[in-house]
Design a protein around this motif. Structure first.
Motif, PDB file in Angstrom:
ATOM      1  N   UNK A  70       0.860  -1.361  -0.244  1.00 57.00           N
ATOM      2  CA  UNK A  70      -0.180  -0.294  -0.235  1.00 57.00           C
ATOM      3  C   UNK A  70       1.104   1.507   0.194  1.00 57.00           C
ATOM      4  N   UNK A  71       0.677   1.992  -1.127  1.00 59.67           N
ATOM      5  CA  UNK A  71       1.539   3.092  -0.730  1.00 59.67           C
ATOM      6  C   UNK A  71       1.725   4.173   0.221  1.00 59.67           C
ATOM      7  N   UNK A  72       2.987   4.355   0.649  1.00 62.84           N
ATOM      8  CA  UNK A  72       3.222   5.279   2.169  1.00 62.84           C
ATOM      9  C   UNK A  72       2.278   6.205   2.486  1.00 62.84           C
ATOM     10  N   UNK A  73       2.200   7.053   1.327  1.00 62.37           N
ATOM     11  CA  UNK A  73       0.987   8.734   1.213  1.00 62.37           C
ATOM     12  C   UNK A  73      -0.249   8.419   1.960  1.00 62.37           C
ATOM     13  N   UNK A  74      -0.725   6.249   2.293  1.00 65.69           N
ATOM     14  CA  UNK A  74      -2.116   6.648   2.845  1.00 65.69           C
ATOM     15  C   UNK A  74      -2.582   6.426   4.241  1.00 65.69           C
ATOM     16  N   UNK A  75      -0.535   6.188   4.747  1.00 60.18           N
ATOM     17  CA  UNK A  75      -1.105   5.917   6.807  1.00 60.18           C
ATOM     18  C   UNK A  75      -0.881   7.209   7.755  1.00 60.18           C
ATOM     19  N   UNK A  76      -0.839   7.871   6.205  1.00 61.56           N
ATOM     20  CA  UNK A  76      -1.471   9.655   6.847  1.00 61.56           C
ATOM     21  C   UNK A  76      -1.712  10.686   6.619  1.00 61.56           C
ATOM     22  N   UNK A  77      -2.272  11.462   7.340  1.00 60.20           N
ATOM     23  CA  UNK A  77      -2.836  12.737   6.637  1.00 60.20           C
ATOM     24  C   UNK A  77      -1.948  13.542   6.247  1.00 60.20           C
TER      25      UNK A  77
END
Length: 137
Positions: A70-77
């Motif tokens: 899963x792309x890293x940018x999805x785990x933090x706003x």
């Protein structure tokens, strides 16, 4: 480096950081219940294998490996905001879109878990001749 350390950085400062130094995890994020939802859906269809999920630099399932990245940018706003600024959208940024992509990637995971690429019928339907030959090795 903890999220509290890098979240307030400017976009440029954040872009200079290596993803591996951000201390990102799926656990405890809004993605965790969505991944559980995928697993519940798979189980409801009698599928006992649940492809493990990891953080990557984009959506993918490595060739031959039944795991979803899963792309890293999805785990933090904060990372979603940076992605939106740079790319004008966040691929998989809504629950519906995320689940659609997860189901798609799970299909790739099952392809590798069940070694479907080695089956003649699969190769005839989905693989080009050159690609099918590399899948045999």
């Amino acid at each position: 480096m903890e999220a509290v350390d890098w979240a307030p950085l400017s976009d440029q400062e954040l872009l200079e950081r290596r993803i591996s130094t951000l201390g990102l995890r799926i656990e405890g994020t809004p993605l965790e219940p969505l991944i559980k939802q995928l697993y519940d859906e798979l189980s409801a269809h009698g599928l006992v294998f649940h492809p493990p999920c990891h953080i990557g630099d984009e959506w993918f399932v490595p060739i031959g490996i039944p795991a979803i990245f899963v792309p890293f940018f999805l785990v933090h706003e904060r990372l979603r905001a940076l992605e939106r600024t740079r790319m004008l959208e966040v691929e998989g940024g809504t629950q519906e879109w995320f689940m659609q992509l997860m189901r798609h990637e799970a299909g790739h995971g099952y392809t590798y878990a069940d070694k479907l690429t080695r089956q003649k019928e699969w190769r005839q339907m989905f693989a080009t001749t050159a690609r099918a030959e590399t899948l045999d090795s």
